[in-house]
Design an enzyme around this catalytic site. Structure first.
Site: not given
Length: 185
Positions: A113-115, A117
């Site tokens: 997912c946003h990991g 980043w």
């Protein structure tokens, strides 16, 4: 198949705002395969989880602050998402340094997912092939990654996934990736 990760210790780096399913489901798959996990965070106590980024979804006890952790103590790293979680991690010097050191170690890293980043903040995605939640793909491209839209993408030490809709494939992929890591590596 329940022992393929026996003897491995996996660091899970997360903080407040972690998407509950993105921590809980992979952790369950790792436990089911025999791994031990430790939840690292930027503060002591518990971290607050979310569901769909909006709704409170309980909490998880923190095992150790990331600033007190050593890459040498872990065989693999899991970076769950949720929007707020990696947004806070990428502004924390200890978290970014830990991730950068983990990448430099060559040990496997899984992120969903946003990991990713935090991987981008650690300047570790240049020339790598990754997937993620759609809203951070431009950030990953700007950091030098080749971004693909696939349920799971494996590139060397990295295994990435788009989000909760791909959880079954992600969990299977990380167990397989981590199984190729000798315990105590």
């Amino acid at each position: 198949m329940a022992d393929e990760l026996r003897g491995l210790t996996v660091a899970i780096l997360a903080t407040d705002g972690v998407e509950r399913v993105e921590l809980e489901a992979p952790r369950g798959a790792l436990y089911g395969a025999g791994a031990r996990t430790e939840l690292l965070s930027i503060h002591d106590g518990e971290i607050a989880a979310r569901q769909f980024d909006l709704d409170p979804a309980g909490s998880f006890p923190v095992d150790r602050q990331v600033g007190q952790a050593s890459v040498d103590d872990y065989d693999a790293l899991l970076l769950p998402g949720g929007t707020m979680n990696p947004d806070q991690l990428r502004t924390n010097a200890d978290a970014v340094a830990f991730v950068r050191s983990f990448v430099e170690s060559g040990k496997p890293i899984a992120s969903i997912c946003h990991g990713p980043w935090t991987l981008a903040e650690a300047d570790c995605v240049r020339g790598r092939r990754l997937t993620s939640w759609p809203s951070i793909r431009t950030d990953l491209r700007n950091a030098g990654a080749e971004v693909v839209d696939e349920e799971v993408c494996v590139d060397g030490q990295f295994t990435t996934s788009r989000g909760p809709q791909d959880m079954a494939a992600f969990c299977a992929a990380i167990v397989g990736q981590f199984a190729r890591t000798p315990a105590g590596a």
